[in-house]
Design an enzyme around this catalytic site. Structure first.
Site, PDB file in Angstrom:
ATOM      1  NE  ARG A  34     -10.759 -62.866 -21.958  1.00 54.43           N
ATOM      2  CZ  ARG A  34     -11.034 -61.666 -21.469  1.00 54.43           C
ATOM      3  NH1 ARG A  34     -10.098 -60.998 -20.824  1.00 54.43           N
ATOM      4  NH2 ARG A  34     -12.236 -61.155 -21.619  1.00 54.43           N
ATOM      5  CG  ASP A  49      -7.194 -62.819 -19.202  1.00 56.66           C
ATOM      6  OD1 ASP A  49      -7.773 -61.819 -19.677  1.00 56.66           O
ATOM      7  OD2 ASP A  49      -7.775 -63.658 -18.491  1.00 56.66           O
ATOM      8  CG  ASP A  50      -8.157 -58.548 -22.649  1.00 58.45           C
ATOM      9  OD1 ASP A  50      -7.245 -57.989 -21.996  1.00 58.45           O
ATOM     10  OD2 ASP A  50      -9.355 -58.209 -22.575  1.00 58.45           O
ATOM     11  CG  ASP A  82      -7.141 -49.622 -14.022  1.00 57.03           C
ATOM     12  OD1 ASP A  82      -8.082 -49.473 -13.215  1.00 57.03           O
ATOM     13  OD2 ASP A  82      -7.317 -49.624 -15.256  1.00 57.03           O
ATOM     14  CG  HIS A 134     -10.515 -54.402 -24.992  1.00 53.18           C
ATOM     15  ND1 HIS A 134     -11.579 -53.821 -24.358  1.00 53.18           N
ATOM     16  CD2 HIS A 134     -10.059 -55.364 -24.156  1.00 53.18           C
ATOM     17  CE1 HIS A 134     -11.765 -54.406 -23.193  1.00 53.18           C
ATOM     18  NE2 HIS A 134     -10.852 -55.345 -23.034  1.00 53.18           N
TER      19      HIS A 134
HETATM   20  N1  UDP Z   1     -10.685 -60.746 -14.488  1.00 56.20           N
HETATM   21  C1  UDP Z   1     -10.512 -61.338 -13.251  1.00 56.20           C
HETATM   22  N2  UDP Z   1     -11.612 -61.819 -12.603  1.00 56.20           N
HETATM   23  C2  UDP Z   1     -12.849 -61.751 -13.155  1.00 56.20           C
HETATM   24  C3  UDP Z   1     -13.011 -61.140 -14.408  1.00 56.20           C
HETATM   25  C4  UDP Z   1     -11.901 -60.637 -15.047  1.00 56.20           C
HETATM   26  O1  UDP Z   1      -9.403 -61.417 -12.764  1.00 56.20           O
HETATM   27  O2  UDP Z   1     -13.802 -62.216 -12.525  1.00 56.20           O
HETATM   28  C5  UDP Z   1      -9.512 -60.244 -15.189  1.00 56.20           C
HETATM   29  C6  UDP Z   1      -9.398 -60.802 -16.603  1.00 56.20           C
HETATM   30  O3  UDP Z   1      -8.742 -62.034 -16.597  1.00 56.20           O
HETATM   31  C7  UDP Z   1      -8.638 -59.708 -17.311  1.00 56.20           C
HETATM   32  C8  UDP Z   1      -9.080 -58.435 -16.586  1.00 56.20           C
HETATM   33  O4  UDP Z   1      -9.618 -58.860 -15.326  1.00 56.20           O
HETATM   34  O5  UDP Z   1      -7.241 -59.865 -17.169  1.00 56.20           O
HETATM   35  C9  UDP Z   1     -10.122 -57.650 -17.357  1.00 56.20           C
HETATM   36  O6  UDP Z   1     -11.208 -58.489 -17.657  1.00 56.20           O
HETATM   37  P1  UDP Z   1     -11.989 -58.428 -19.024  1.00 56.20           P
HETATM   38  O7  UDP Z   1     -11.009 -58.306 -20.143  1.00 56.20           O
HETATM   39  O8  UDP Z   1     -12.903 -59.618 -19.079  1.00 56.20           O
HETATM   40  O9  UDP Z   1     -12.898 -57.154 -18.878  1.00 56.20           O
HETATM   41  P2  UDP Z   1     -12.644 -55.628 -19.256  1.00 56.20           P
HETATM   42  O10 UDP Z   1     -12.485 -54.936 -17.934  1.00 56.20           O
HETATM   43  O11 UDP Z   1     -11.432 -55.526 -20.119  1.00 56.20           O
HETATM   44  O12 UDP Z   1     -13.863 -55.234 -19.976  1.00 56.20           O
HETATM   45 MN    MN Z   2     -10.358 -56.784 -21.390  1.00 51.61          MN
END
Ligand code: UDP
Ligand code: MN
Length: 273
Positions: A29, A102-103, A186, A210
Site C-alpha cells: 500500500r 494507508d489506503d 475511531d 471505501h
Molecule cells: N491496520 C493495522 N494493523 C492491522 C491491519 C490493519 O494497523 O493488522 C491498519 C491498516 O494499515 C489501515 C487500517 O488499519 O490503515 C485499516 O485497515 P484495512 O484498510 O486493511 O481494513 P478496513 O478496516 O478498511 O476494512
Molecule cells: Mn481500508
C-alpha cells in the site's frame, strides 16, 4: 482546479499528518502513497507502523514511527496506534492533527484550504460519518448516543481539542477506553470527544472512505475533495478516473494524482507519450 504544483513547504506547515499502517502493507500500500501525495507533504507526514523497516525509513526521509503496537487488526492494536499518533502529535508544535489510513489519498492543497477555514485555538473535530444514525451505547446503565468520524476517511483535530483529550485518553489511555466500550479506535476517539468532552463533530463530506462507492465522486469535483480511498476486494471500489491502465494503477491513485497535478514529475512522462 490546481494547475500549479504546490511546493510542500508552503502548504500545511501547521499540520501533522499520520498514516496508520502495518508491516505487511509496507510494500503493497505505501509505494503508491510515497509516489504521489506524500511528495507534496513530505515534511508533515509520518507513517505509524508496527515493524522496523530500513527501506521505508529511507524512502520517507525517516518519517516512520514504530509504535511497538501489535501487528494485528485487533481493536487493541488499532487503539494502541491511534493513541501513539495523538501522543506524538502533542510532542510537536503543530496546530492540527490529521489521521488517515494507508489506503487513503490526501489532496494536500484541499486539506490546506480546509484547515485555513478553522482556528486551531478552538476545539475542532472535522470528519465524515459513515453511519446513518449516531452510535448508541450503554454506559453506566445509561443509553447515550454520539457521532464519530470514520477513521478510514481521515479526520482532523485541532491542537486545543487534543490537549483537552490528553487527560482522558492521552499516554496510552485510549486503549483502556476502547476496552471499556469495546469499540474500535475511531469510535473511541468519537466517544471521548462527543460523549465525554461534549464537543460536536463538524461534518466535512469531502473526506472519503471505501465504505462509499468511490465512482460516485464526480471528476469536476475531485479538486475539492480532501481524501479518497479504494478497496480491491472481490468487488473493487475505486475512483473513476482516466489515466494509467488498471495493471499499472490498480488503486487509481497514480491517475488521480496526475489528474490533480499534471505537472508532477511522475505524470510529465505520461503526458509526453
Ligand atoms: N491496520 C493495522 N494493523 C492491522 C491491519 C490493519 O494497523 O493488522 C491498519 C491498516 O494499515 C489501515 C487500517 O488499519 O490503515 C485499516 O485497515 P484495512 O484498510 O486493511 O481494513 P478496513 O478496516 O478498511 O476494512
Ligand atoms: Mn481500508
Amino acid at each position: 482546479f490546481q494547475p500549479i504544483l504546490p511546493v510542500d513547504d508552503d502548504l500545511l506547515e501547521k499540520v501533522f499528518i499520520t498514516v496508520k499502517t502495518t508491516g505487511r502493507n509496507h510494500l503493497t500500500r505505501l509505494p503508491v502513497i510515497i509516489r504521489t501525495w506524500f511528495q507534496l507533504a513530505k515534511k508533515q507526514t509520518w507513517f505509524f507502523t508496527d515493524t522496523n523497516d530500513q527501506h521505508l525509513s529511507q524512502v520517507t526521509g525517516g518519517h516512520v514511527i514504530n509504535t511497538n503496537c501489535s501487528a494485528t487488526h485487533s481493536r487493541r492494536a488499532l487503539c494502541c496506534k491511534m493513541s501513539v499518533e495523538l501522543d506524538v502529535f502533542l510532542e510537536t508544535k503543530k496546530k492540527w492533527f490529521c489521521h488517515v489510513d494507508d489506503d487513503n489519498y490526501v489532496n494536500v492543497p484541499a486539506l490546506d484550504e480546509l484547515l485555513k477555514m478553522y482556528n486551531p485555538i478552538g476545539d475542532w473535530y472535522l470528519g465524515r460519518t459513515s453511519t446513518p444514525k449516531p452510535l448508541q451505547i450503554r454506559a453506566k446503565s445509561q443509553k447515550t448516543t454520539f457521532w464519530f468520524a470514520t477513521g478510514g476517511a481521515g479526520f482532523c483535530l485541532s491542537r486545543a481539542l487534543v490537549l483537552k483529550m490528553a487527560p482522558i485518553s492521552g499516554n496510552g489511555k485510549l486503549m483502556a477506553i476502547g476496552d471499556r466500550i469495546g469499540l474500535p479506535d475511531d469510535v473511541s476517539v468519537g466517544y471521548v470527544i462527543e460523549h465525554l468532552l461534549k464537543i460536536q463533530l463538524t461534518r466535512v463530506e469531502q473526506f472519503h472512505s471505501h465504505l462509499e462507492p468511490m465512482r460516485l465522486i464526480k471528476k469536476d469535483l475531485f479538486n475539492e475533495q480532501l481524501t479518497f480511498s479504494y478497496s480491491l476486494d472481490n468487488e473493487p471500489n475505486t475512483v473513476d478516473v482516466d489515466g494509467f491502465n488498471e495493471i499499472t494503477d490498480p488503486t487509481r491513485f497514480l491517475s488521480l494524482h496526475c489528474f490533480l497535478f499534471p505537472e508532477a514529475s511522475s505524470c510529465v512522462e505520461k503526458l509526453k507519450i
